[in-house]
Scaffold this motif. Structure first.
Motif, PDB file in Angstrom:
ATOM      1  N   LEU A 516      -7.653  17.706   3.314  1.00 33.79           N
ATOM      2  CA  LEU A 516      -7.560  16.926   2.075  1.00 33.79           C
ATOM      3  C   LEU A 516      -7.954  15.476   2.324  1.00 33.79           C
ATOM      4  O   LEU A 516      -7.359  14.790   3.158  1.00 33.79           O
ATOM      5  CB  LEU A 516      -6.120  16.963   1.567  1.00 33.79           C
ATOM      6  CG  LEU A 516      -5.761  17.975   0.489  1.00 33.79           C
ATOM      7  CD1 LEU A 516      -4.262  18.201   0.482  1.00 33.79           C
ATOM      8  CD2 LEU A 516      -6.212  17.474  -0.856  1.00 33.79           C
ATOM      9  N   SER A 517      -8.972  15.028   1.600  1.00 40.30           N
ATOM     10  CA  SER A 517      -9.335  13.613   1.613  1.00 40.30           C
ATOM     11  C   SER A 517      -8.529  12.922   0.518  1.00 40.30           C
ATOM     12  O   SER A 517      -8.622  13.285  -0.659  1.00 40.30           O
ATOM     13  CB  SER A 517     -10.833  13.449   1.358  1.00 40.30           C
ATOM     14  OG  SER A 517     -11.166  12.086   1.255  1.00 40.30           O
ATOM     15  N   THR A 518      -7.720  11.926   0.900  1.00 39.48           N
ATOM     16  CA  THR A 518      -6.816  11.285  -0.059  1.00 39.48           C
ATOM     17  C   THR A 518      -7.113   9.810  -0.257  1.00 39.48           C
ATOM     18  O   THR A 518      -6.376   9.124  -0.969  1.00 39.48           O
ATOM     19  CB  THR A 518      -5.356  11.439   0.408  1.00 39.48           C
ATOM     20  OG1 THR A 518      -5.210  10.797   1.690  1.00 39.48           O
ATOM     21  CG2 THR A 518      -4.979  12.907   0.527  1.00 39.48           C
ATOM     22  N   GLY A 519      -8.174   9.333   0.381  1.00 42.39           N
ATOM     23  CA  GLY A 519      -8.505   7.914   0.233  1.00 42.39           C
ATOM     24  C   GLY A 519      -7.450   7.011   0.837  1.00 42.39           C
ATOM     25  O   GLY A 519      -7.285   5.854   0.415  1.00 42.39           O
ATOM     26  N   SER A 520      -6.710   7.494   1.827  1.00 40.09           N
ATOM     27  CA  SER A 520      -5.649   6.694   2.442  1.00 40.09           C
ATOM     28  C   SER A 520      -6.235   5.510   3.199  1.00 40.09           C
ATOM     29  O   SER A 520      -7.389   5.535   3.630  1.00 40.09           O
ATOM     30  CB  SER A 520      -4.818   7.560   3.401  1.00 40.09           C
ATOM     31  OG  SER A 520      -5.639   8.068   4.440  1.00 40.09           O
ATOM     32  N   GLU A 521      -5.438   4.487   3.372  1.00 45.22           N
ATOM     33  CA  GLU A 521      -5.927   3.264   4.003  1.00 45.22           C
ATOM     34  C   GLU A 521      -6.354   3.489   5.448  1.00 45.22           C
ATOM     35  O   GLU A 521      -7.250   2.826   5.947  1.00 45.22           O
ATOM     36  CB  GLU A 521      -4.840   2.187   3.935  1.00 45.22           C
ATOM     37  CG  GLU A 521      -4.572   1.701   2.513  1.00 45.22           C
ATOM     38  CD  GLU A 521      -3.527   0.604   2.480  1.00 45.22           C
ATOM     39  OE1 GLU A 521      -3.055   0.201   3.577  1.00 45.22           O
ATOM     40  OE2 GLU A 521      -3.181   0.148   1.382  1.00 45.22           O
ATOM     41  N   GLY A 523      -7.786   6.065   6.506  1.00 41.40           N
ATOM     42  CA  GLY A 523      -9.004   6.874   6.515  1.00 41.40           C
ATOM     43  C   GLY A 523      -8.814   8.279   7.027  1.00 41.40           C
ATOM     44  O   GLY A 523      -9.777   9.034   7.172  1.00 41.40           O
ATOM     45  N   LYS A 524      -7.554   8.664   7.315  1.00 40.07           N
ATOM     46  CA  LYS A 524      -7.309   9.995   7.860  1.00 40.07           C
ATOM     47  C   LYS A 524      -7.146  11.017   6.740  1.00 40.07           C
ATOM     48  O   LYS A 524      -6.657  10.721   5.658  1.00 40.07           O
ATOM     49  CB  LYS A 524      -6.050   9.984   8.728  1.00 40.07           C
ATOM     50  CG  LYS A 524      -6.213   9.190  10.021  1.00 40.07           C
ATOM     51  CD  LYS A 524      -4.954   9.285  10.872  1.00 40.07           C
ATOM     52  CE  LYS A 524      -5.128   8.524  12.186  1.00 40.07           C
ATOM     53  NZ  LYS A 524      -3.891   8.573  13.018  1.00 40.07           N
ATOM     54  N   ASN A 525      -7.551  12.263   7.037  1.00 38.25           N
ATOM     55  CA  ASN A 525      -7.387  13.349   6.082  1.00 38.25           C
ATOM     56  C   ASN A 525      -6.023  14.001   6.271  1.00 38.25           C
ATOM     57  O   ASN A 525      -5.410  13.917   7.342  1.00 38.25           O
ATOM     58  CB  ASN A 525      -8.474  14.408   6.273  1.00 38.25           C
ATOM     59  CG  ASN A 525      -9.851  13.875   5.952  1.00 38.25           C
ATOM     60  OD1 ASN A 525     -10.004  13.017   5.087  1.00 38.25           O
ATOM     61  ND2 ASN A 525     -10.855  14.384   6.648  1.00 38.25           N
ATOM     62  N   LYS A 526      -5.566  14.657   5.239  1.00 39.64           N
ATOM     63  CA  LYS A 526      -4.324  15.440   5.308  1.00 39.64           C
ATOM     64  C   LYS A 526      -4.734  16.878   5.610  1.00 39.64           C
ATOM     65  O   LYS A 526      -5.412  17.515   4.799  1.00 39.64           O
ATOM     66  CB  LYS A 526      -3.587  15.352   3.975  1.00 39.64           C
ATOM     67  CG  LYS A 526      -2.232  16.045   3.922  1.00 39.64           C
ATOM     68  CD  LYS A 526      -1.651  15.927   2.513  1.00 39.64           C
ATOM     69  CE  LYS A 526      -0.294  16.595   2.388  1.00 39.64           C
ATOM     70  NZ  LYS A 526       0.778  15.771   2.962  1.00 39.64           N
ATOM     71  N   ASP A 527      -4.404  17.378   6.780  1.00 38.45           N
ATOM     72  CA  ASP A 527      -4.824  18.717   7.187  1.00 38.45           C
ATOM     73  C   ASP A 527      -3.743  19.742   6.847  1.00 38.45           C
ATOM     74  O   ASP A 527      -2.590  19.623   7.290  1.00 38.45           O
ATOM     75  CB  ASP A 527      -5.120  18.757   8.686  1.00 38.45           C
ATOM     76  CG  ASP A 527      -6.370  17.955   9.037  1.00 38.45           C
ATOM     77  OD1 ASP A 527      -7.322  17.985   8.245  1.00 38.45           O
ATOM     78  OD2 ASP A 527      -6.372  17.281  10.079  1.00 38.45           O
ATOM     79  N   VAL A 528      -4.136  20.731   6.075  1.00 38.38           N
ATOM     80  CA  VAL A 528      -3.224  21.800   5.662  1.00 38.38           C
ATOM     81  C   VAL A 528      -3.910  23.128   5.937  1.00 38.38           C
ATOM     82  O   VAL A 528      -5.052  23.348   5.522  1.00 38.38           O
ATOM     83  CB  VAL A 528      -2.875  21.698   4.166  1.00 38.38           C
ATOM     84  CG1 VAL A 528      -1.962  22.854   3.753  1.00 38.38           C
ATOM     85  CG2 VAL A 528      -2.226  20.360   3.849  1.00 38.38           C
TER      86      VAL A 528
END
Length: 886
Positions: A516-521, A523-528
């Motif tokens: 999951l790309s969440t646009g976090s500061e 730059g890391k993706n959320k891996d599920v």
């Protein structure tokens, strides 16, 4: 052979007696187009045997003798039986060979050198098109056409090849030359086949003998040799692992020398990259390329002697066609990758073909053009969305089935799911696992389990649990995203081009890395990892988010119409959190979903409309490909085509006006490709200004012979428009370019253009050219032109039916037979077309192409269903947009 090899089936050769070494002598007579030879096969006897069974096809076998024991006893067979169905010869001997013994089987053979493009065959090239040479193409099961052998991947042995040819020719083999010279009776065994051959000559002085070094253990389909008047360009690379300098050469006929350097330079660049990537040195003393004017595949990874078509290996250094450059680089990168995947370590049987092709597809794109990995993803998904798809790992009981699995699933899907795994575990650990796999199985054969063990050792993860369904089950999932308070609910189901799957076709649960790309500061993706039917994922949906970050996963994602519209705006905003790969994936998914009826067509078209400020070629190419697919589907619906052409002109004509027709030295690679794409799309949509400009440029060439007004990167569309808008004179000029082009790329452009005529009399002339004068390897390019031309698509299908018996006889046993089915019928779009095609093949033996035929029929029916479901919506959306634009 791996210890975990499955039980052998009856379509496999018995293993009572297996080869360990071949001493192969081949005499090539190019003037009379004949070859003969003798092979001494050294055998290991695993079980007492009085029969020796091996492969042989269309060879005249002469003297056969079996040498065994000490002192040596010599037997001739009491019977020789041929099995033409399984392509075998069975030698029966009076005295059985005892278990755990060794023996030597000697067989002399001969055959004609034909133009069949399988086995040891002839090709013609040179500036005059009359230079004759001979070369081999053995993959998958054609070594048996050149010499009797155990023609199965697992029957690895060493090979010592000797070639006898005329002195004014060059001999090539997998290995370097050991010795070469005239016949010397002192060094030849008295009474041997070689002595008798030379004794029968009127003048032995015009012949030479070339002996090559012995190979490492290898499979028969990777053996290669060639004889002809070749020249070469030479380079080298230094191994980053050992410091050794290895020779690299590119062999061609003399006229191709000016276009050979780019492929050689590419090989010099990728060899050290691969050695470092796999932490494994290339083991042979040299690596050669050979460009062939007649070749059934694009390229072939013979160990130490890669062969490929001139069109795919040659590049004009004065050309501005960056796509041809990329094509050559990708071909070289792919075939060189096989030196490790396929050659050092080889699949145990053809059901694991992907262990060769999937890896070569993946690593070649990583070493040359990374964006290609995304394009492979979607080419595979279009095939895997059919009920007639097949698993990556598929049973291959005979040669016909083997030929049919060289498709987008063995190459592109396999490469895509391996890329997905690499992205999930991390590229460094993935490559470490691959290196462990290669090193453990050097010069051996492998199955899927061996690869998973290597990657599992490097990562500590349960790789089979994650990957087996991707490899062993057909199809792929669609993830449906439902936004709820505090997050999203995701559900996986099998994606089918005919719409949501019935329960019986929706039983597979894939382990899906959602990334999951969440646009976090940070730059890391959320891996599920979604390894169940559905799951809730906590997420702040007020912020931008997107599943399948960078489009590394092999699945589609279905959002609500509102979320897709938001994604379109976010993806094209100046500070977008989404990458180029994300934008490409959004467009592909939107069109795949709408074609299958999961979402309205208007949602995909609306997404495209939001990309009108896009500047990246690869996004425009994705848009163009999908809009062209709509036009191709509704090709018999003039009202739809008129509206769609207006939409395409609105999108692409401004780009043409901005970039113009002339290349500039300051052009970026992106601008070069985008200019070409925009001109092709504007011309295809019927833009008068673009068409008149292209016609003018061709007219200048037609009157003066001066090609300077046709830049090489737009030659293809210029020739096509010339044939489409012109008459017999333009067609004949383009045909002349197809017959005798200045460069292979020019020839390809001309062949594709010949089918663009709107005159059915000239269409018939095009078909007759295919049937007679054109090279066998080129007819499918010409057929593609007829297939892509809406005016001649049904003409091609009709003429193929009328000539089918001749075509089937001519192309039997080649890859071309399968491609003929695709070219002739795949893009038909009505239920009537479907029924007529079914009726034509109903009483035929379709075993050589049954898999492809089923996929083709599925394609016709899916297109017909799309028309029935979406015509009204498509017209309404296009008309409404036109009113708004007005």
């Amino acid at each position: 052979m791996s210890e975990n090899t499955a039980p052998r089936q009856d379509y496999r050769l018995p293993t009572d007696v297996i080869p360990t070494h071949y001493d192969l002598k081949v005499w090539t007579d190019l003037e009379n187009l004949k070859f003969d030879g003798v092979v001494d096969i050294y055998l290991k006897v695993n079980k007492e045997a009085s029969k020796i069974v091996l492969n042989s096809l269309e060879l005249d076998l002469d003297e056969v003798s079996l040498h065994s024991g000490a002192p040596e006893a010599i037997q001739t067979p009491s019977s020789v039986d041929f099995d033409p169905v399984q392509q075998r010869v069975i030698f029966t001997f009076a005295n059985a060979l005892p278990a755990d013994s060794t023996a030597r089987l000697s067989i002399s053979f001969k055959a004609d050198i034909t133009g069949h493009m399988m086995g040891y065959y002839k090709s013609t090239g040179g500036a005059d098109g009359k230079t004759i040479y001979a070369l081999t193409q053995f993959q998958p099961t054609a070594a048996r056409r050149a010499f009797p052998c155990w023609d199965e991947p697992a029957a690895k042995a060493t090979f010592a090849v000797t070639m006898i040819s005329r002195k004014n020719t060059v001999n090539l083999n997998n290995m370097p030359v050991d010795t070469e010279g005239s016949y010397d009776p002192v060094t030849v065994e008295q009474g041997s086949w070689l002595e008798r051959k030379f004794a029968s000559l009127a003048d032995a002085s015009e012949w030479k003998i070339t002996r090559f070094l012995t190979t490492p253990p290898m499979s028969t389909y990777l053996i290669a040799y060639a004889n002809g008047p070749f020249e070469f360009v030479e380079g080298s690379y230094t191994s980053p692992l050992s410091g050794k300098v290895r020779r690299l050469r590119f062999y061609v006929t003399a006229d191709c020398i000016p276009h050979a350097q780019f492929a050689l330079t590419t090989m010099e660049k990728v060899m050290p990259v691969y050695e470092k990537m796999f932490d494994l040195e290339y083991p042979l003393p040299k690596l050669d390329l050979l460009a062939a004017s007649d070749f059934d595949l694009g390229g072939m990874e013979n160990w130490g002697l890669i062969v490929g078509r001139t069109q795919y290996l040659l590049h004009d250094p004065n050309s501005n066609d960056i796509q041809n450059e990329q094509s050559v680089a990708s071909m070289v990168g792919h075939e060189v990758a096989h030196m490790w995947f396929g050659d050092i370590t080889t699949m145990e049987w053809w059901d694991n073909l992907y262990l060769n092709e999937g890896f070569a597809t993946l690593v070649s794109s990583l070493s040359t053009y990374c964006i290609a990995t995304i394009q492979f993803n979607f080419s595979a998904r279009s095939l895997d969305a059919k009920l007639s798809s097949h698993p990556i790992e598929v049973e291959c009981p005979d040669a016909s089935k083997i030929l049919q699995i060289f498709d987008a699933l063995s190459y592109a899907k396999a490469g895509s799911v391996l890329r997905m795994l690499s992205s999930y575990v991390g590229e460094e650990l993935f490559l470490k696992g691959v290196s462990l796999y290669l090193k453990k199985h050097l010069y051996k054969n492998t199955v899927t389990k061996d690869l998973w063990e290597g990657i599992q050792s490097a990562t500590g993860l349960d790789i089979p649990k994650m990957m087996d369904n991707w490899i062993k089950q057909m199809g792929y999932p669609v993830i449906t995203v439902t936004e709820k308070e505090g997050g999203i609910h995701v559900r996986q189901d099998r994606f089918l081009e005919t719409g949501p799957a019935d329960p019986k076709d929706n039983e597979t649960i894939w382990a899906i890395p959602l990334s999951l790309s969440t646009g976090s500061e940070d730059g890391k993706n959320k891996d599920v990892l979604l390894d169940e039917r559905e799951k809730f994922i906590p997420l702040d949906t007020s912020k931008p988010f997107k599943l399948n970050s960078d489009t590394t996963g092999f699945y589609a994602v279905k959002y609500s119409a509102e979320r897709l519209a938001k994604l379109g705006k976010q993806a094209t905003s100046p500070n977008s959190p989404f990458s180029l790969s994300d934008r490409i994936g959004l467009v592909w998914d939107a069109f795949a979903l709408t074609k299958a009826g999961y979402t309205p067509l208007s949602s995909a078209l609306g997404l495209v409309d939001s990309f009108n400020g896009e500047t990246e070629y690869f996004v425009w190419n994705t848009i163009a490909t999908n809009l062209s697919a709509i036009a191709s589907t509704w090709y018999e619906h003039p009202r739809v085509l008129g509206l769609l052409n207006s939409f395409q002109k609105d999108l692409f004509v401004p780009v043409v006006k901005r970039l113009g027709f002339e290349p500039s030295p300051s052009d970026t690679p992106n601008e070069k490709q985008l200019r070409k794409e925009a001109i092709e799309q504007a011309a295809g949509a019927g833009d008068t200004g673009t068409i008149e400009e292209l016609k003018s440029r061709f007219a200048h060439f037609l009157e003066t012979g001066d090609e300077s007004k046709i830049p090489t990167d737009i030659a293809r569309v210029t020739y096509r428009i010339a044939v489409q808008e012109g008459g017999k004179r333009e067609w004949e000029r383009v045909k002349a370019l197809a017959v005798q082009p200045k460069t292979p790329a020019q020839g390809m452009a001309a062949m594709l253009a010949l089918g663009a005529t709107q005159d059915l009399t000239l269409a018939e002339a095009t078909f007759q050219f295919m049937a007679g004068e054109a090279r066998d390897q080129d007819v499918l390019f010409i057929a593609r032109g007829l297939q892509n031309n809406f005016k001649t698509r049904k003409f091609l299908a009709r003429r193929t039916k009328e000539e089918f018996d001749r075509l089937e006889k001519k192309y039997s046993g080649t890859f071309s037979m399968v491609r003929w089915i695709e070219r002739s019928f795949q893009l038909l779009s009505s239920e009537e077309d479907y029924q007529e095609t079914v009726a034509f093949f109903k009483d035929r033996d379709t075993s050589q192409y049954d898999m492809t035929l089923k996929q083709t029929l599925d394609n016709i029916r899916a297109r017909a269903a799309w028309i029935k479901r979406s015509t009204e919506e498509l017209v309404q959306w296009l008309e409404q947009r036109r009113r708004i634009q007005a």
